[in-house]
Design a protein around this motif. Sequence first.
Motif, short mmCIF file in Angstrom:
data_model
loop_
_atom_site.label_atom_id
_atom_site.label_comp_id
_atom_site.label_asym_id
_atom_site.label_seq_id
_atom_site.Cartn_x
_atom_site.Cartn_y
_atom_site.Cartn_z
N ASN A 59 0.81 -1.22 0.00
CA ASN A 59 0.00 0.00 0.00
C ASN A 59 0.84 1.26 0.00
O ASN A 59 0.52 2.24 -0.68
CB ASN A 59 -0.93 0.02 1.22
N LEU A 62 2.08 1.77 -3.44
CA LEU A 62 0.98 2.25 -4.29
C LEU A 62 0.70 3.72 -4.06
O LEU A 62 0.48 4.49 -5.00
CB LEU A 62 -0.30 1.45 -3.98
N THR A 63 0.72 4.08 -2.81
CA THR A 63 0.39 5.48 -2.48
C THR A 63 1.63 6.37 -2.46
O THR A 63 1.53 7.55 -2.13
CB THR A 63 -0.31 5.54 -1.11
N GLU A 64 2.77 5.76 -2.78
CA GLU A 64 4.05 6.49 -2.88
C GLU A 64 4.43 7.20 -1.59
O GLU A 64 5.00 8.28 -1.60
CB GLU A 64 4.01 7.47 -4.06
N ARG B 66 -3.39 1.48 -9.54
CA ARG B 66 -2.25 2.41 -9.51
C ARG B 66 -1.88 2.82 -10.94
O ARG B 66 -1.66 3.99 -11.24
CB ARG B 66 -1.08 1.74 -8.82
N GLN B 67 -1.84 1.81 -11.84
CA GLN B 67 -1.49 2.11 -13.23
C GLN B 67 -2.55 3.00 -13.89
O GLN B 67 -2.23 3.90 -14.67
CB GLN B 67 -1.35 0.79 -14.02
N GLN B 81 -2.14 11.45 -6.84
CA GLN B 81 -1.81 10.82 -5.55
C GLN B 81 -2.83 9.73 -5.24
O GLN B 81 -4.04 9.97 -5.25
CB GLN B 81 -1.81 11.87 -4.44
N PHE B 82 -2.31 8.55 -5.00
CA PHE B 82 -3.16 7.40 -4.67
C PHE B 82 -3.46 7.49 -3.18
O PHE B 82 -2.54 7.47 -2.36
CB PHE B 82 -2.38 6.12 -4.99
N VAL B 83 -4.74 7.60 -2.83
CA VAL B 83 -5.12 7.68 -1.41
C VAL B 83 -5.79 6.36 -1.03
O VAL B 83 -6.72 5.92 -1.67
CB VAL B 83 -6.07 8.87 -1.15
N ASP B 84 -5.23 5.78 0.01
CA ASP B 84 -5.77 4.49 0.45
C ASP B 84 -6.19 4.61 1.91
O ASP B 84 -5.46 5.16 2.73
CB ASP B 84 -4.69 3.41 0.29
#
Lengths: 330, 308
Positions: A59, A62-64, B66-67, B81-84
């Motif tokens: 994760n 993914l979220t860098e 993500r891709q 920005q990927f928010v999880d």
Amino acid sequence: MKIPLTIRSKLLMAAFGILLVAGALLLVLNLTTVHDKFEERLQLRGVTIARLLAAEVANSVLTEQYAALELMLKERLGDEQDIEYALVANKTGAIVAHTFQGDFPADLKGINLVPAGQDYAIIRLAAEKESLIDIAIPLLKGEIGQLHIGLSETSIKKQTSEIFWMIAWLIFATMIFAGVVFTILSRIITKPLLGLAKTAEQASQGNFNLYFDSSSDDEIGHLARTFNTMIAARMQVEKEREKLIEELQTALKEIKTLSGLLPICAWCKKIRDDKGYWNMIDVYIAEHSDAEFSHGICPDCLKQVSLETYNRLTLEQKSRDDHSASEGKS
Amino acid sequence: MIISTLCWLCFMFAVLQVVAGCSPNPEQKISLEKREAAVPEKKNGKAIRIAVGGMITPREGFAYYRQFLDYIGEKIGQPVQFVDREDYAEINKLVATGQVDVAFVCGGPYVDGRKEFGMELLAAPVAYGETVYYSYIIVRNDSPYHQLSDLRGKRFAFTDPLSNTGKLVPTYMLAKMHETPDSFFGKYSYLGSHDKSIHAVAEGVVDGAAVDSLIWEYANRTSPKFTSKTRTILKSPPYGIPPVVVPKELSPELKDRLRKIFLDAHTDPKGAEILKKMHIDRFVTIDDKAYDSIREMKTWLERQKKVK
């Protein structure tokens, strides 16, 4: 010059030989199998840790959130002694987080790529000061990158070396112990044998009045008893031999007495002894041998004796008659 | 003799040292001293923030999200920005407060968000030819359960308290049977994701679970390790597929640009390739009415609660 080997030497050589061979086998086993087993277990442990870590870091990749990721790697692996490093490479191979102080070693970039379809990949690395095992785990099937952990072989080498020297010292100590034990044992074995040899030497010099004292029930005790029986039998034979010799000597003496030149009267057949006395032949032989005589008259002598006796008796009767007649006349 | 024994010992020791030094596997030489700086963390300044809550793929499909987000970033010309977040409620909160610009949410949270703070639909995926999905009640293959009533008193797994297929639908089914999760199941728990629920059933950790049909189908087609150990005993009526939503405050211009990227993705080679991996045919606009069935279900359940 060839030095004769004693039983003690032979026993010690056999013990040392066995210990050396067993020790050599143990050492080879330690250096090969034990080392491999340690390494195999270390790799399995590394793969397990890497898998757990991979699930946890996905994760963050993914979220860098690389700073948080790096902090997490350092927290998770801070206490793991065998893990030299952990690093995460993104899909392009760039290192995004690692546990090294400051920058990361550039040579670690792009190494040990996990082939498609494989759960993990392992390669051995030779760094300046130590050997490392790099375990790579694909993150989300390799779609977002790879996690690497580097296992140090230092602990394995240390453990293997410790076992090596432990075995070596153990063999050395066992050899000393075996030396002492076999020396004592050889003395226990050889002492009665040496005593027996000494007794046998005395027996060989003709002294059969011997007894080898051994109360043990083992082979040496059996040998001692057999030796004693042999000596007793030998002594009996010797006694009988001495008696026989004595008897033969007596007989010989007797034979010598009746042998040689005996002066005998050609007429009356009397024999003259050493003192010059003439002895009847039967008396002489009876005195110088065990022979005994029974007296009788042979037929020829009897005829002669009878005629002589008749004549003598006739003459005696005539004489008596003549004497009686003369007295009557007077 | 002693000399020869000592010689033999020395030879043996030397051989052992050589054996110890030999390594069965070749080693790759590296330097730990030549250093290089790691890739810096992306700055979050002007990035489009996209939260991924309601996925239509299992966890392994996360990478494709993500891709796809990177693809959106490329198309829009801004970093993404990927928010999880851990659960649906948190994602809804982020949308409500404008902390994310776009969110992939489940049908249930959308209905809640729409009602509570005017969450807006941006697009919805077409998966397996439909814009609907189902709730599967699954059990282990070798279990004796064949209908929902067989799971009375058993262990059951829900996904998330706000999940439509993973909580709302099975709760609704139970309510129709005049039951609640508390009264019907011996024990139940929230496992957080549909993959975990499938895994838990396959491994016998729970006796049954309610899962998203899209995720079960995806897993069954790509890696049926766990789905092959499960069996569906009940399939719910169709419900509106988990949509892509935006906060109502998002600028119309950005909203339009984003929508266009979603709707055109299947016509772009790169976009199409990513969508294929996500098992999404394309994105389409979707009417709020598609979620009326979920809304009705929720309303009915709330009414039942009030009656009790």
